[in-house]
Design a protein around this motif. Sequence first.
Motif, PDB file in Angstrom:
ATOM      1  N   THR A  42      79.810  92.066  60.785  1.00  0.00           N
ATOM      2  CA  THR A  42      79.867  90.616  60.979  1.00  0.00           C
ATOM      3  C   THR A  42      79.683  89.931  59.642  1.00  0.00           C
ATOM      4  N   SER A  43      80.527  88.953  59.356  1.00  0.00           N
ATOM      5  CA  SER A  43      80.376  88.192  58.121  1.00  0.00           C
ATOM      6  C   SER A  43      79.293  87.133  58.309  1.00  0.00           C
ATOM      7  N   VAL A  44      78.229  87.242  57.520  1.00  0.00           N
ATOM      8  CA  VAL A  44      77.089  86.323  57.622  1.00  0.00           C
ATOM      9  C   VAL A  44      77.224  85.167  56.643  1.00  0.00           C
ATOM     10  N   GLY A  45      77.843  85.411  55.502  1.00  0.00           N
ATOM     11  CA  GLY A  45      77.988  84.341  54.513  1.00  0.00           C
ATOM     12  C   GLY A  45      78.935  84.719  53.399  1.00  0.00           C
ATOM     13  N   PHE A  46      79.644  83.708  52.873  1.00  0.00           N
ATOM     14  CA  PHE A  46      80.477  83.871  51.686  1.00  0.00           C
ATOM     15  C   PHE A  46      80.308  82.597  50.882  1.00  0.00           C
ATOM     16  N   LEU A  47      79.666  82.691  49.713  1.00  0.00           N
ATOM     17  CA  LEU A  47      79.289  81.498  48.977  1.00  0.00           C
ATOM     18  C   LEU A  47      79.158  81.792  47.495  1.00  0.00           C
ATOM     19  N   ASP A  48      79.147  80.733  46.711  1.00  0.00           N
ATOM     20  CA  ASP A  48      78.926  80.878  45.274  1.00  0.00           C
ATOM     21  C   ASP A  48      77.547  81.471  45.018  1.00  0.00           C
ATOM     22  N   GLN A  49      77.429  82.235  43.947  1.00  0.00           N
ATOM     23  CA  GLN A  49      76.127  82.774  43.564  1.00  0.00           C
ATOM     24  C   GLN A  49      75.107  81.657  43.355  1.00  0.00           C
ATOM     25  N   THR A  50      75.549  80.505  42.854  1.00  0.00           N
ATOM     26  CA  THR A  50      74.642  79.363  42.657  1.00  0.00           C
ATOM     27  C   THR A  50      73.879  79.043  43.925  1.00  0.00           C
ATOM     28  N   TYR A  51      74.607  78.861  45.019  1.00  0.00           N
ATOM     29  CA  TYR A  51      73.975  78.434  46.269  1.00  0.00           C
ATOM     30  C   TYR A  51      73.185  79.555  46.912  1.00  0.00           C
ATOM     31  N   PHE A  52      73.647  80.793  46.746  1.00  0.00           N
ATOM     32  CA  PHE A  52      72.902  81.942  47.258  1.00  0.00           C
ATOM     33  C   PHE A  52      71.532  82.029  46.591  1.00  0.00           C
ATOM     34  N   LEU A  53      71.498  81.922  45.269  1.00  0.00           N
ATOM     35  CA  LEU A  53      70.226  82.052  44.552  1.00  0.00           C
ATOM     36  C   LEU A  53      69.330  80.828  44.761  1.00  0.00           C
ATOM     37  N   MET A  54      69.924  79.652  44.914  1.00  0.00           N
ATOM     38  CA  MET A  54      69.111  78.461  45.173  1.00  0.00           C
ATOM     39  C   MET A  54      68.389  78.571  46.507  1.00  0.00           C
ATOM     40  N   GLY A  55      69.031  79.220  47.474  1.00  0.00           N
ATOM     41  CA  GLY A  55      68.373  79.440  48.753  1.00  0.00           C
ATOM     42  C   GLY A  55      67.189  80.381  48.662  1.00  0.00           C
ATOM     43  N   LEU A  56      67.162  81.205  47.615  1.00  0.00           N
ATOM     44  CA  LEU A  56      66.084  82.181  47.433  1.00  0.00           C
ATOM     45  C   LEU A  56      65.039  81.734  46.428  1.00  0.00           C
ATOM     46  N   ALA A  57      65.283  80.612  45.748  1.00  0.00           N
ATOM     47  CA  ALA A  57      64.414  80.182  44.642  1.00  0.00           C
ATOM     48  C   ALA A  57      63.566  78.978  45.008  1.00  0.00           C
ATOM     49  N   ALA A  58      63.288  78.795  46.287  1.00  0.00           N
ATOM     50  CA  ALA A  58      62.616  77.571  46.740  1.00  0.00           C
ATOM     51  C   ALA A  58      61.240  77.373  46.126  1.00  0.00           C
ATOM     52  N   ASP A  59      60.531  78.452  45.820  1.00  0.00           N
ATOM     53  CA  ASP A  59      59.148  78.304  45.346  1.00  0.00           C
ATOM     54  C   ASP A  59      59.002  78.629  43.863  1.00  0.00           C
ATOM     55  N   LEU A  60      60.054  78.448  43.094  1.00  0.00           N
ATOM     56  CA  LEU A  60      59.991  78.782  41.672  1.00  0.00           C
ATOM     57  C   LEU A  60      59.722  77.569  40.779  1.00  0.00           C
ATOM     58  N   GLU A  61      59.369  76.424  41.372  1.00  0.00           N
ATOM     59  CA  GLU A  61      59.129  75.230  40.567  1.00  0.00           C
ATOM     60  C   GLU A  61      58.027  75.437  39.528  1.00  0.00           C
ATOM     61  N   SER A  62      57.062  76.283  39.868  1.00  0.00           N
ATOM     62  CA  SER A  62      55.926  76.495  38.966  1.00  0.00           C
ATOM     63  C   SER A  62      56.142  77.669  38.015  1.00  0.00           C
ATOM     64  N   ALA A  63      57.356  78.206  37.973  1.00  0.00           N
ATOM     65  CA  ALA A  63      57.637  79.350  37.102  1.00  0.00           C
ATOM     66  C   ALA A  63      57.533  78.944  35.644  1.00  0.00           C
ATOM     67  N   ASP A  64      57.302  79.919  34.777  1.00  0.00           N
ATOM     68  CA  ASP A  64      57.189  79.615  33.360  1.00  0.00           C
ATOM     69  C   ASP A  64      58.549  79.217  32.788  1.00  0.00           C
ATOM     70  N   LEU A  65      58.531  78.716  31.572  1.00  0.00           N
ATOM     71  CA  LEU A  65      59.750  78.180  30.957  1.00  0.00           C
ATOM     72  C   LEU A  65      60.822  79.259  30.821  1.00  0.00           C
ATOM     73  N   LYS A  66      60.438  80.467  30.433  1.00  0.00           N
ATOM     74  CA  LYS A  66      61.412  81.542  30.256  1.00  0.00           C
ATOM     75  C   LYS A  66      62.136  81.854  31.556  1.00  0.00           C
ATOM     76  N   THR A  67      61.371  81.892  32.641  1.00  0.00           N
ATOM     77  CA  THR A  67      61.971  82.178  33.944  1.00  0.00           C
ATOM     78  C   THR A  67      62.897  81.063  34.371  1.00  0.00           C
ATOM     79  N   ARG A  68      62.470  79.803  34.141  1.00  0.00           N
ATOM     80  CA  ARG A  68      63.315  78.671  34.542  1.00  0.00           C
ATOM     81  C   ARG A  68      64.600  78.617  33.737  1.00  0.00           C
ATOM     82  N   LEU A  69      64.535  78.983  32.456  1.00  0.00           N
ATOM     83  CA  LEU A  69      65.751  79.016  31.638  1.00  0.00           C
ATOM     84  C   LEU A  69      66.688  80.128  32.100  1.00  0.00           C
ATOM     85  N   ALA A  70      66.121  81.265  32.466  1.00  0.00           N
ATOM     86  CA  ALA A  70      66.944  82.368  32.976  1.00  0.00           C
ATOM     87  C   ALA A  70      67.615  81.964  34.284  1.00  0.00           C
TER      88      ALA A  70
END
Length: 370
Positions: free
Chosen positions: A304-332
């Motif tokens: 079953t196809s669950v999703g087909f999307l840009d990597q941008t939106y896929f990773l944004m869905g997984l990065a919800a709690d990264l606001e407090s990440a350090d600068l290096k992580t946020r730049l990456a």
Amino acid sequence: MELALYDPEAGYYARAAQRSGRAGDFFTSVDVGPIFGELLARQVIEMAGLVESSVTSQQSSVEPRTPSNEPGFDLVEAGAGNGRLSADILRAIRRRDASLYARLRLHLVEASAAARAAQRDVLGEVADRLTSSSADLPGSFEGVLIANELLDALPVHQVVMRPDGLHEVYVVGEPLKTGDWRLRTTEGPLSTPALAEHLARLDIVLEPGWRAEINLRAVEWIRSAARRLRRGFLVVIDYGHAARELYSPSHSGGTLTTFSAHTMAGGERPPGAPGWLEDAGDRDITAHVDFSSVQAAACVEGLTSVGFLDQTYFLMGLAADLESADLKTRLALKTLLLPGGLGSSHKVLILAKEVGSPRLAGCSYRVRVT
């Protein structure tokens, strides 16, 4: 393409354990840093819970599960190289879900013997989870398979439409007076009717002069992976398009190209000597993925196809709690998400088997393909 990339002695991938990175020929999401593996680990953990829930719901109430018969969980990485991505995923899983880490079985699938030989050293302290390292997919597995930038490197056929019909492009060796050889292309009849059938199945009509790549190997690969997956998910990450976009005026010259020192083959070339023929065996050769055919082949095999999307939106869905990440992580993370770069060029196709049609965190931000 098969010889130039995978020949045991002369192949581009066969002769080195790693080809990407700032010192290599091209840049991948893994080269950005461990954040890519961290985000994928979050999705794997969620998927593991869904697989476990589906197993539990099918168990008899008179046969409750005990720690002694708790099933393992297979994490398969296809096209794993030296194991850098799996190492990042495993370290993140170990921090976030020790129970899953303890029952996880890692299978690394890689054609290059040199890369396989380096895997245990790259995995380091998480090498205890490595169950198999092989050029072939496991015969059967239950869990998650990840294929990151694998399908674009599978050998393709190139075709060109002429007034009298579809021709295939072949590579031939031409002897020189010096005693050396040079490679050039020539056109001829199709090597297999499967090429024309492929386009017909997609309802694609190429205009005269258009070139296109047809990746029959990718379709074969996804069918094989689907059959071997007993229960769980396939996650395919690569650069490519739906068929209507891939076989369109915007790509009418084809997408076959090479990379060397972060530079694509380009510029004008004499007839019969395209840029991707230069330095065969010393450059990466790649073509954009036809995701429509890959998705359709998987569905025929019961996925079953669950999703087909840009990597941008896929990773944004997984990065919800990264606001407090350090600068290096946020730049990456910014590098992974930036439109026009890895975020929009790379697509994510998620397929499921025997787990229903779950709503995944990776598809929660916005299901969108640009």
